[in-house]
Design a protein around this motif. Structure first.
Motif, mmCIF file in Angstrom:
data_model
loop_
_atom_site.group_PDB
_atom_site.id
_atom_site.type_symbol
_atom_site.label_atom_id
_atom_site.label_comp_id
_atom_site.label_asym_id
_atom_site.label_seq_id
_atom_site.Cartn_x
_atom_site.Cartn_y
_atom_site.Cartn_z
ATOM 1 N N VAL A 57 -10.753 -8.858 -11.810
ATOM 2 C CA VAL A 57 -9.626 -8.562 -12.703
ATOM 3 C C VAL A 57 -9.040 -7.185 -12.361
ATOM 4 O O VAL A 57 -7.814 -7.022 -12.265
ATOM 5 C CB VAL A 57 -10.049 -8.619 -14.194
ATOM 6 C CG1 VAL A 57 -8.900 -8.170 -15.089
ATOM 7 C CG2 VAL A 57 -10.480 -10.018 -14.564
ATOM 8 N N GLY A 58 -9.923 -6.209 -12.129
ATOM 9 C CA GLY A 58 -9.463 -4.858 -11.788
ATOM 10 C C GLY A 58 -8.652 -4.840 -10.502
ATOM 11 O O GLY A 58 -7.562 -4.280 -10.437
ATOM 12 N N ILE A 59 -9.187 -5.516 -9.484
ATOM 13 C CA ILE A 59 -8.486 -5.581 -8.203
ATOM 14 C C ILE A 59 -7.194 -6.373 -8.338
ATOM 15 O O ILE A 59 -6.136 -5.970 -7.834
ATOM 16 C CB ILE A 59 -9.393 -6.239 -7.138
ATOM 17 C CG1 ILE A 59 -10.323 -5.190 -6.538
ATOM 18 C CG2 ILE A 59 -8.590 -6.876 -6.034
ATOM 19 C CD1 ILE A 59 -9.605 -4.202 -5.673
ATOM 20 N N GLY A 60 -7.273 -7.495 -9.058
ATOM 21 C CA GLY A 60 -6.084 -8.323 -9.256
ATOM 22 C C GLY A 60 -4.953 -7.521 -9.883
ATOM 23 O O GLY A 60 -3.821 -7.539 -9.407
ATOM 24 N N ALA A 61 -5.293 -6.771 -10.936
ATOM 25 C CA ALA A 61 -4.268 -5.966 -11.602
ATOM 26 C C ALA A 61 -3.729 -4.901 -10.653
ATOM 27 O O ALA A 61 -2.514 -4.685 -10.575
ATOM 28 C CB ALA A 61 -4.855 -5.322 -12.853
ATOM 29 N N SER A 62 -4.616 -4.249 -9.900
ATOM 30 C CA SER A 62 -4.163 -3.196 -8.981
ATOM 31 C C SER A 62 -3.208 -3.760 -7.942
ATOM 32 O O SER A 62 -2.203 -3.141 -7.596
ATOM 33 C CB SER A 62 -5.342 -2.575 -8.243
ATOM 34 O OG SER A 62 -6.330 -2.196 -9.135
ATOM 35 N N VAL A 63 -3.527 -4.945 -7.425
ATOM 36 C CA VAL A 63 -2.683 -5.541 -6.392
ATOM 37 C C VAL A 63 -1.341 -5.962 -6.987
ATOM 38 O O VAL A 63 -0.274 -5.649 -6.453
ATOM 39 C CB VAL A 63 -3.409 -6.749 -5.751
ATOM 40 C CG1 VAL A 63 -2.449 -7.594 -4.937
ATOM 41 C CG2 VAL A 63 -4.552 -6.270 -4.878
ATOM 42 N N PRO A 121 4.132 -4.139 -5.893
ATOM 43 C CA PRO A 121 5.545 -4.006 -6.263
ATOM 44 C C PRO A 121 5.935 -2.561 -6.574
ATOM 45 O O PRO A 121 7.019 -2.115 -6.183
ATOM 46 C CB PRO A 121 5.674 -4.874 -7.517
ATOM 47 C CG PRO A 121 4.541 -5.820 -7.444
ATOM 48 C CD PRO A 121 3.423 -5.091 -6.769
ATOM 49 N N THR A 122 5.056 -1.820 -7.261
ATOM 50 C CA THR A 122 5.388 -0.425 -7.565
ATOM 51 C C THR A 122 5.592 0.366 -6.279
ATOM 52 O O THR A 122 6.567 1.113 -6.146
ATOM 53 C CB THR A 122 4.259 0.228 -8.387
ATOM 54 O OG1 THR A 122 3.961 -0.596 -9.494
ATOM 55 C CG2 THR A 122 4.665 1.608 -8.867
ATOM 56 N N GLY A 123 4.678 0.198 -5.330
ATOM 57 C CA GLY A 123 4.798 0.913 -4.062
ATOM 58 C C GLY A 123 6.076 0.545 -3.329
ATOM 59 O O GLY A 123 6.784 1.408 -2.812
ATOM 60 N N ALA A 181 -8.763 1.773 -7.581
ATOM 61 C CA ALA A 181 -8.149 1.023 -6.481
ATOM 62 C C ALA A 181 -6.644 1.229 -6.342
ATOM 63 O O ALA A 181 -6.105 1.235 -5.241
ATOM 64 C CB ALA A 181 -8.439 -0.463 -6.668
ATOM 65 N N ILE A 182 -5.946 1.403 -7.470
ATOM 66 C CA ILE A 182 -4.499 1.170 -7.448
ATOM 67 C C ILE A 182 -3.701 2.210 -6.638
ATOM 68 O O ILE A 182 -2.718 1.881 -5.986
ATOM 69 C CB ILE A 182 -3.942 1.065 -8.891
ATOM 70 C CG1 ILE A 182 -2.540 0.448 -8.859
ATOM 71 C CG2 ILE A 182 -3.943 2.418 -9.578
ATOM 72 C CD1 ILE A 182 -2.037 0.024 -10.222
ATOM 73 N N TRP A 183 -4.143 3.473 -6.644
ATOM 74 C CA TRP A 183 -3.291 4.529 -6.088
ATOM 75 C C TRP A 183 -3.092 4.384 -4.588
ATOM 76 O O TRP A 183 -1.980 4.537 -4.085
ATOM 77 C CB TRP A 183 -3.852 5.902 -6.444
ATOM 78 C CG TRP A 183 -4.212 5.949 -7.895
ATOM 79 C CD1 TRP A 183 -5.467 5.976 -8.439
ATOM 80 C CD2 TRP A 183 -3.303 5.892 -9.006
ATOM 81 N NE1 TRP A 183 -5.401 5.940 -9.805
ATOM 82 C CE2 TRP A 183 -4.089 5.893 -10.186
ATOM 83 C CE3 TRP A 183 -1.915 5.832 -9.116
ATOM 84 C CZ2 TRP A 183 -3.523 5.839 -11.456
ATOM 85 C CZ3 TRP A 183 -1.356 5.784 -10.384
ATOM 86 C CH2 TRP A 183 -2.146 5.786 -11.535
ATOM 87 N N ILE A 184 -4.158 4.055 -3.901
ATOM 88 C CA ILE A 184 -4.013 3.913 -2.445
ATOM 89 C C ILE A 184 -3.181 2.684 -2.108
ATOM 90 O O ILE A 184 -2.446 2.656 -1.120
ATOM 91 C CB ILE A 184 -5.396 3.876 -1.754
ATOM 92 C CG1 ILE A 184 -5.256 3.934 -0.237
ATOM 93 C CG2 ILE A 184 -6.193 2.637 -2.138
ATOM 94 C CD1 ILE A 184 -4.770 5.264 0.264
ATOM 95 N N ILE A 225 0.350 -2.736 3.629
ATOM 96 C CA ILE A 225 -0.126 -3.196 2.327
ATOM 97 C C ILE A 225 -1.573 -3.668 2.426
ATOM 98 O O ILE A 225 -2.422 -3.289 1.617
ATOM 99 C CB ILE A 225 0.778 -4.337 1.793
ATOM 100 C CG1 ILE A 225 2.132 -3.770 1.376
ATOM 101 C CG2 ILE A 225 0.119 -5.042 0.610
ATOM 102 C CD1 ILE A 225 3.128 -4.808 0.904
ATOM 103 N N LEU A 226 -1.867 -4.461 3.454
ATOM 104 C CA LEU A 226 -3.236 -4.963 3.594
ATOM 105 C C LEU A 226 -4.221 -3.825 3.845
ATOM 106 O O LEU A 226 -5.337 -3.839 3.333
ATOM 107 C CB LEU A 226 -3.310 -5.985 4.726
ATOM 108 C CG LEU A 226 -2.851 -7.387 4.359
ATOM 109 C CD1 LEU A 226 -2.945 -8.305 5.566
ATOM 110 C CD2 LEU A 226 -3.702 -7.948 3.230
ATOM 111 N N GLY A 227 -3.790 -2.841 4.640
ATOM 112 C CA GLY A 227 -4.639 -1.664 4.853
ATOM 113 C C GLY A 227 -4.946 -0.993 3.524
ATOM 114 O O GLY A 227 -6.088 -0.617 3.248
#
Ligand SMILES: Nc1ncnc2c1ncn2[C@@H]1O[C@H](COP(=O)(O)OP(=O)(O)OP(=O)(O)O)[C@@H](O)[C@H]1O
Ligand SMILES: [Mg+2]
Lengths: 250, 265
Positions: free
Chosen positions: A65-71, A76-78, A129-132, A175-177
């Motif tokens: 769930v954490g990773i899913g939300a970050s992705v 899109p934010t990035g 996870a999200i910032w990078i 993005i994948l990186g």
């Protein structure tokens, strides 16, 4: 690696390290390091227990769930930050602060806000996870070939179509990186969260084993976690290699 | 101008104008790229924009494409004033602008994909244009597996497949080798004859402009303007092999060089 002309399978050097571990364990130098074979035996028993399976599923849930939300939020934010100067100037300082911040220190605050449960752990995971992911998606969009965007516009693509037909794909290698590094950080996040909350998932197990000096159990759980984290990271590098054919040719 | 007077054909009447540029001005911050520029592009003909570097050729082409907004002035395509990109125009890019993650057929069909045409239908159309630019057999190849010349053929096929009335080409051959370039020029002449489309063609090469054009607009900088319009007449109907030996061809090349010489530092 080659020995006497034979090609050894990947990571066969690990066997050597396992043997070393076994030797140290057999010598009984310290209670802290039981023999490797003992750890493996414990592991085999352990994975069949309800406690372990519960811990694993709780962790997997919070992690995904954490990773899913970050992705879903991060990419899109990035991309939007890479496209819009205004948004970039508003958000970039925050992203930069959070990516370098010692997030562990924030977990107690999160516990107060969101309780001593799964919710806090999910949020911790996402925060790791999200910032990078944001930064990499942004970098991917910023290096995009301008004429590719003009091409899409000239053939009639609106902003939304350009977003998912051009920007996303052009930035995909970056993005994948970002997702790969984000996932590695999320493993840290989910475990640190659980350790601090300490009544959920592997955090509870670690707490139990270390306070009862069950070192074989402790190492067995650690081994599982290391292997899982490594496997996930390897899977993502595999995906990355799949788009590498155009990463260098843009 | 001596050469201009030798033009046999009179300028086409308004009904035969595909693209009409009226009093276009464009400023980038301090740089004045275009000032009060007007120019007509006759239907079914190839017009070259020729001029020294930085005189605003790309700027003009992108304004016609609807990719850039002018500060003042209007562009009419088929009698309609444009306000952005449209299906009546297709662009061929100097750097090809192919999607590196998509294979040839998807790249060629991309314009149709954006128009929401069903996959089987658009791939059938793309197939046809891939064949017409001589790339049959490369449908499943990716851009990085193709040479520069082949990539530009993909870019050309993509522009042709949307069946736009006006094709805008920004130095399309400048990134391909000399021999490929000559082949492209011959193919372009055939295309102009067979397709009954209007071509607007930006180039740096005087020889290339004279070789392929029905009309050449010479642009000069500071301030940017159309300084001259040349319409070669006598060699247009000749076979491709004889053009470069035609006296008029040679005269026009010399004359253009004489007007541009002073702008080349
Ligand atoms: N995005 C931009 N921002 C600021 N100035 C620009 C921009 N694009 C073009 N210019 C300036 O406008 C002028 C015309 O540029 P343009 O690219 O249209 O010239 P060009 O005739 O196509 O040149 P070239 O033959 O080198 O391609 C140049 O002086 C250029 O420096
Ligand atoms: Mg240019």
């Amino acid at each position: 690696m080659f020995i006497l002309g034979y090609k050894l399978p990947a990571m066969s050097s690990l066997i050597l390290w396992a043997l070393l571990w076994e030797a140290i364990g057999r010598l009984e130098l310290t209670f802290f390091v039981p023999a490797f074979s003992t750890v493996i035996m414990t592991l085999i028993e352990l994975v069949q227990t309800k406690v372990f399976q519960k811990a694993l599923s709780e962790t997997a849930y919070a992690f995904s769930v954490g990773i899913g939300a970050s992705v879903l939020i991060g990419i899109p934010t990035g991309i939007l930050m890479g496209k819009s100067r205004l948004l970039d100037e508003m958000l970039l300082p925050w992203v930069n602060i959070f990516i370098s911040a010692p997030l562990t220190a924030l977990v107690p605050v999160l516990m107060v806000l969101f309780g001593f449960g799964t919710k806090t752990i999910i949020i911790t995971t996402a925060l790791f996870a999200i910032w990078i992911i944001i930064l990499n998606a942004r970098a991917g969009v910023m290096q995009i070939n301008r004429s590719l965007v003009e091409m899409a516009r000239s053939f009639g693509a609106g902003p939304f179509t350009a977003f998912y037909k051009i920007y996303f794909w052009a930035a995909l290698p970056e993005i994948l990186g970002g997702v790969r590094i984000g996932v590695i950080r999320a493993v840290k996040g989910v475990i640190i969260g659980q350790l601090l909350v300490s009544i959920v998932g592997f955090g509870a197990l670690f707490e139990l084993y270390s306070s009862n000096f069950l070192m074989a159990h402790f190492w067995a759980v650690l081994l599982v976690l290391f292997t899982l984290a490594f496997a996930i990271a390897e899977f993502l590098s595999f995906l990355e290699r799949k788009v590498a054919f155009y990463a260098t040719k843009r | 101008m001596a050469i201009s007077q030798t033009s046999a054909q009179p300028l086409a009447s308004t009904a035969d104008i595909a693209v009409s540029v009226r009093n276009i001005s464009k400023k980038y911050n301090q740089t004045e790229a275009l000032r009060n520029l007007s120019l007509d592009f006759p239907k079914g003909e190839l017009t070259s924009l020729l001029g020294p570097s930085g005189c605003g050729k790309t700027t003009l082409l992108k304004i016609i494409a609807g990719l850039l907004d002018a500060n003042s002035g209007t562009v009419q395509v088929g009698g309609q004033t444009i306000s952005g990109p449209g299906p009546d125009r297709a662009f061929v890019f100097q750097d090809f602008a192919l999607m590196p993650w998509a294979n040839v057929i998807r790249n060629v069909a991309f314009g149709l994909e954006l128009r929401g045409i069903a996959k089987s239908e658009r791939e059938a159309i793309a197939e046809k244009y891939i064949a017409s630019v001589g790339l049959t057999g490369f449908e499943k190849s990716f851009p990085h597996e193709l040479s520069g010349g082949m990539r530009q053929r993909v870019g050309l096929a993509r522009a042709l497949s949307v069946n736009a009335q006006v094709l805008l080409l920004d130095e399309p051959f400048s990134a391909v080798d000399e021999q490929t370039r000559r082949k492209f020029q011959e193919d372009l002449l055939a295309l102009v004859q067979n397709e009954s489309k209007t071509f607007i063609f930006v180039t740096h090469s005087i020889e290339e402009a004279v070789y392929v054009s029905d009309q050449i607009a010479i642009l000069l900088p500071r301030p940017s303007r159309v300084s001259e319009i040349i319409r070669p007449s006598s060699f247009r109907g000749k076979s491709v092999d004889n053009i470069r030996r035609d006296p008029e061809y040679l005269d026009i090349v010399d004359q253009i060089w004489a007007s541009l010489r002073s702008y080349v530092e």
